[in-house]
Write an enzyme that holds these catalytic residues in place. Structure first.
Site, PDB file in Angstrom:
ATOM      1  N   SER A 122      23.725 -11.272  23.254  1.00  0.00           N
ATOM      2  CA  SER A 122      24.249 -10.023  23.804  1.00  0.00           C
ATOM      3  C   SER A 122      25.051 -10.284  25.092  1.00  0.00           C
ATOM      4  O   SER A 122      25.998 -11.060  25.071  1.00  0.00           O
ATOM      5  CB  SER A 122      23.100  -9.033  24.009  1.00  0.00           C
ATOM      6  OG  SER A 122      23.585  -7.740  24.233  1.00  0.00           O
ATOM      7  N   ASP A 177      23.751  -3.523  13.793  1.00  0.00           N
ATOM      8  CA  ASP A 177      23.626  -3.479  15.259  1.00  0.00           C
ATOM      9  C   ASP A 177      24.158  -2.152  15.800  1.00  0.00           C
ATOM     10  O   ASP A 177      25.350  -1.869  15.680  1.00  0.00           O
ATOM     11  CB  ASP A 177      24.412  -4.652  15.862  1.00  0.00           C
ATOM     12  CG  ASP A 177      24.114  -4.863  17.344  1.00  0.00           C
ATOM     13  OD1 ASP A 177      23.781  -3.881  18.034  1.00  0.00           O
ATOM     14  OD2 ASP A 177      24.236  -6.007  17.813  1.00  0.00           O
ATOM     15  N   HIS A 211      20.138  -4.964  16.689  1.00  0.00           N
ATOM     16  CA  HIS A 211      20.533  -5.734  17.885  1.00  0.00           C
ATOM     17  C   HIS A 211      19.408  -6.714  18.218  1.00  0.00           C
ATOM     18  O   HIS A 211      18.683  -6.551  19.192  1.00  0.00           O
ATOM     19  CB  HIS A 211      20.840  -4.799  19.052  1.00  0.00           C
ATOM     20  CG  HIS A 211      21.533  -5.480  20.201  1.00  0.00           C
ATOM     21  ND1 HIS A 211      22.756  -6.081  20.062  1.00  0.00           N
ATOM     22  CD2 HIS A 211      21.176  -5.670  21.502  1.00  0.00           C
ATOM     23  CE1 HIS A 211      23.126  -6.603  21.225  1.00  0.00           C
ATOM     24  NE2 HIS A 211      22.172  -6.376  22.107  1.00  0.00           N
TER      25      HIS A 211
END
Length: 232
Positions: A122, A177, A211
């Site tokens: 991320s 995600d 995610h």
């Protein structure tokens, strides 16, 4: 061999998973927003190679605009998570310099840059991409999970004399995600192919994954590390 960590702030409390034998390579891995190095040190321990040192630093705690200025671990400020959101250019550049200081510290301790992989998840993956592509040392590769390329409009010009023009990049993204849509990941892969040798960019997507990471992704990361950092 022990260097002085005091000159590299991020190393003083970084989580380090040492090799079980002589360390001839290193993986520096950066966590996502609000996390710490511990979770990724645990994940990497499950796929570790005995001659590789894994370094998982913690991001400093700063107010994050995206989260109503709440103070949390963050590599730089985030204003939004879309390709056209304003970006914290000064913060991104400063964070990249701090990561480059870790790379230089490992070099001083005898690990050459072409035996160092930089990776992250991320926001950490975003920073690893920016840092590696603007680094003056030739690195082994980049692991970029569920992320994007910060300051993407500055590339390919921002890539430091193309030192890492041939760097191998493993980019992975969950297809479900909700935070950083897979479409943003695909745009990032396309952009990366204009910065480095296009065939060096692998973009893998995982159905049903949100995610986060998944076992298949971690196996891909393990294979990538083994291929780029073979035993010497």
């Amino acid at each position: 061999m022990c260097g002085n960590n005091m000159s590299v702030p991020l190393l003083t409390d970084a989580v380090t998973v040492s090799g079980a034998e002589r360390e001839t390579a290193a993986v520096i891995f950066l966590h996502g927003l609000g996390d710490t190095g511990h979770s990724w040190a645990d994940a990497l321990s499950s796929i570790r190679l005995p001659y590789v040192k894994y370094i998982c630093p913690h991001a400093p705690r700063i107010p994050v605009t995206l989260n109503k200025k709440m103070v949390m671990p963050s590599w730089f400020d985030l204003m939004g998570l879309t390709p056209d959101a304003p970006e914290d250019e000064a913060g991104i550049k400063k964070a990249a310099e701090n990561i480059k200081a870790i790379i230089e510290h490992e070099m001083k301790n005898g690990i050459p840059p072409n035996r160092i992989i930089l990776g992250g998840f991320s926001q950490g993956g975003a920073l690893s991409l920016y840092t590696a592509l603007t680094c003056q040392h030739q690195l082994a590769g980049i692991v970029a999970l569920s992320c994007w390329l910060p300051l993407h409009k500055a590339f390919p010009q921002a890539a430091n004399n193309g030192v890492n023009k041939d760097i191998a990049i493993l980019q992975c993204h969950g297809e479900m995600d909700p935070m950083i849509p897979v479409h943003f990941g695909a745009l990032t892969a396309e952009k990366l192919r204009s910065v480095v040798t296009p065939t060096k960019v692998q973009f893998k997507t995982y159905p049903g994954v949100m995610h986060s990471s998944c076992p298949q992704e971690m196996m891909a990361v393990k294979e990538f590390i083994e291929k780029l950092l073979p035993r010497i």
